[in-house]
Design a protein around this motif. Structure first.
Motif, mmCIF file in Angstrom:
data_model
loop_
_atom_site.group_PDB
_atom_site.id
_atom_site.type_symbol
_atom_site.label_atom_id
_atom_site.label_comp_id
_atom_site.label_asym_id
_atom_site.label_seq_id
_atom_site.Cartn_x
_atom_site.Cartn_y
_atom_site.Cartn_z
ATOM 1 N N GLU A 53 -23.508 -40.193 19.503
ATOM 2 C CA GLU A 53 -22.583 -40.290 18.377
ATOM 3 C C GLU A 53 -21.550 -39.165 18.395
ATOM 4 O O GLU A 53 -20.363 -39.398 18.106
ATOM 5 C CB GLU A 53 -23.375 -40.284 17.070
ATOM 6 N N GLN B 297 -29.763 -40.433 20.674
ATOM 7 C CA GLN B 297 -28.704 -41.081 19.896
ATOM 8 C C GLN B 297 -27.734 -40.101 19.226
ATOM 9 O O GLN B 297 -26.506 -40.343 19.243
ATOM 10 C CB GLN B 297 -29.319 -42.005 18.844
ATOM 11 N N GLU C 102 -19.014 -40.000 21.124
ATOM 12 C CA GLU C 102 -18.114 -41.100 20.771
ATOM 13 C C GLU C 102 -17.125 -40.714 19.675
ATOM 14 O O GLU C 102 -15.942 -41.075 19.742
ATOM 15 C CB GLU C 102 -18.927 -42.316 20.323
ATOM 16 N N LYS C 103 -17.603 -39.984 18.673
ATOM 17 C CA LYS C 103 -16.735 -39.614 17.552
ATOM 18 C C LYS C 103 -15.893 -38.382 17.870
ATOM 19 O O LYS C 103 -14.821 -38.198 17.301
ATOM 20 C CB LYS C 103 -17.580 -39.355 16.307
ATOM 21 N N LYS D 223 -26.214 -43.372 26.865
ATOM 22 C CA LYS D 223 -26.809 -44.642 26.425
ATOM 23 C C LYS D 223 -27.795 -45.172 27.466
ATOM 24 O O LYS D 223 -28.855 -45.711 27.126
ATOM 25 C CB LYS D 223 -25.720 -45.671 26.153
#
Length: 570
Positions: free
Chosen positions: A161, A157, A164-165, A218
């Motif tokens: 993150e 995870q 994505e960020k 994911k």
């Protein structure tokens, strides 16, 4: 004018912040009591630290760090490549995990040769045929199944993150982005990820967001290894290969398995050396060199003196000749004489041919009877120790910087070009370093030989040094010299890593020195013994941890040769 000034100051602040955050290398080690993570990117090291702080094991932290590196260090961090992991438990258990890439089922012994028996258009390094079947996800998942404590999803995870960020790009990524801009017509899928827009490369301080990679991660988070080797990601790989004349199929992905292996073990001056077995050549070669050097008083000779450099060179020469002649995937070469190559008796025989005042000569036809092809330096390494004394040394790669430079369409990750590590021209070995020996010739499902050398040094049943480095064939000698610096020259881990290094690999018969840190007088005495010298800017980017055997205190160091590296303790 005010707008320009504010923008300029903002840019300076961003750049300053990046440098401040990243400047963790140097000659002063980072100390910690409970755990330590050292990797080639500061964000990945922080991810690993957080996993340790949540009660995760060294294995948990190494897996999370590795996935984070697949986002933040696209030049080498990967899910499209492969590597090796060495484990030393606080209870004394040792093991290793081999997740080196494999040749596809359709691969053939002479697949890269033209009608004249020469490699055609550098096709073993460039283009879709250079891609081996990736192993990273399978290896990390297998290691987690045995030694993981936290849930698999929690380890993947953090990487999702970051993808994505986004994160601020470094000069290294900017350099690659400019290359992509110049080659965008040929690398369209790569341009979609590594250009700011169709006509502009990234600049330092820009944010790199990788949505496709986040989606691939994911699937791995939710389905483990099957999230890569089956389902959508496997279809993306197989379809892209078919559309672009590649040879990896869904079958290649379905049958790929990482393997747990017995480590290569040796001793040096009362320390235990734990390394990888072939297809990593690091364990065997390091143990062989240390066995040779054990008979010489390197401490008395002095660190990087001409005398000590001479004997170290002669050990390198002999061990790399054996690497070329004997080593390859053990599943295809069960006859490799591992016990002999790593024995003290064999080292004694090799020392008989070493003269104190004269260099030996490397012979491409002779190997070690009387007395290695290009491998990219773009690899990455991470070292982790947890509060229970468990240690992990993990090295993995895409091969060349950014691998094949091909981003898998729709999946967001770069594909390796590891097939170039096979001996492409069977039977042809020359003085320039091209090797053609049989153990590393191409066969379907065979793993290519590697210089990756994740290593753990222990004493009295407890890990003391956790070390590894990128650097192609120089990896082995970088790790060797860090070990010598700690054991023979009593350096702390930071000084041991920062010290100037050199490299000899049997062929070509040349010693390559970093172009700083060695005196003219040293070079003069060294060359008078018959050695040839060339200089280069840097060698390797070691990431290491030292565990004090008395106090248990941890010291970590990220090589300052690595722009983004960081040691983080807690």
């Amino acid at each position: 004018m005010r707008t320009f000034t504010r923008s300029f100051l903002a840019l300076l602040f961003i750049i300053f912040s990046i440098f401040q955050t990243q400047a963790q290398g140097g000659r002063i080690p980072v100390s910690a009591k409970k755990g330590m993570v050292v990797s080639s990117h500061y964000l990945a090291s922080e991810v690993g630290k957080e996993i340790l702080a949540k009660g995760g094991t060294a294995m948990d932290a190494s897996i999370a760090t590795a996935f984070a590196l697949s986002v933040t260090l696209p030049a080498a961090g990967n899910i499209g490549g492969g590597g090796f992991l060495v484990y030393y438990g606080g209870d004394g258990e040792t093991t290793t995990f081999n997740f080196r890439e494999k040749a596809p089922l359709a691969a053939t012994r002479e697949m890269y040769l033209d009608e004249n028996g020469k490699v055609k258009d550098n096709s073993n390094h460039d283009g879709i045929l250079a891609v081996g079947v990736p192993g990273t996800v399978a290896g990390l998942y297998k290691a987690h199944q045995k030694f993981g404590k936290l849930d698999w999803a929690d380890l993947v995870q953090p990487a999702i993150e970051i993808a994505e960020k986004g994160f601020p790009v470094s000069p290294h990524i900017v350099g690659f982005s400019n290359w992509v801009l110049e080659n965008s017509d040929e690398y369209k899928s790569t341009a979609k990820i590594f250009l700011k827009d169709k006509e502009a490369a990234f600049e330092v301080g820009d944010t790199l967001i990788q949505k496709d990679l986040a989606e691939s991660l994911k699937r791995i988070r939710d389905h483990g290894a099957d999230g890569f080797y089956k389902g959508k990601t496997a279809s993306l790989i197989a379809n892209y290969m078919k559309a672009n004349n590649g040879i990896i199929t869904k079958k290649d992905l379905e049958v790929y398995e990482a393997e747990e292996m017995q480590p290569i073990e040796g001793t040096y001056r009362g320390y235990d050396i734990i390394g990888m077995a072939p297809p990593s050549s690091g364990g065997v070669t390091i143990v062989e060199m240390l066995n040779i050097l054990e008979a010489y008083d390197l401490t008395e000779m002095g660190h990087n003196s001409a005398e000590s450099l001479h004997f170290i060179t002669e050990a390198m020469r002999r061990a790399y000749a054996d690497r070329a002649q004997f080593l390859g995937d053990l599943n295809f070469n069960p006859q490799v004489p591992l016990e002999r190559l790593t024995s003290k008796e064999y080292a004694e025989d090799l020392r008989k041919g070493i003269l104190a005042a004269k260099a030996s000569k490397s012979d491409s036809t002779n190997f070690n009877k009387a007395h290695a092809a290009y491998e990219s330096p773009e690899t990455t390494h991470l070292s982790v120790v947890d509060s229970e004394g468990n240690a992990v040394s993990l090295t993995y790669t895409l091969e060349q910087s950014y691998g094949s430079k091909i981003v898998l369409e729709g999946a967001g990750f770069l594909l390796n070009n590891e097939m170039g590590d096979f001996n492409a021209i069977p039977g042809y070995t020359d003085s320039k370093g091209r090797i053609g020996t049989e153990p590393n010739q191409i066969e379907p499902e065979k793993r290519m030989l590697s210089s990756m050398s994740p290593t753990i040094v222990a004493k009295d049943g407890k890990p003391v040094i956790v070390i590894g480095s990128p650097g192609g064939r120089t990896i082995i000698n970088t790790v060797l010299q860090v070990i010598l610096n700690v054991v023979d020259h009593k350096m702390d881990i930071a000084k041991a890593i920062e010290s100037p290094r050199f490299h000899h690999q049997w062929l070509p018969d040349t010693s390559y020195f970093e172009d700083w840190g060695f005196s003219p007088d040293t070079f003069k005495i060294y060359t008078e013994k018959g050695h040839e010298i060339e200089t280069r800017e840097t060698q390797g980017r070691a990431m290491g941890i030292f565990i004090d055997p008395v106090s248990g205190e941890l010291e970590g160091a990220a090589d300052s040769r690595s722009y983004d590296g960081k040691a983080v303790g807690y």
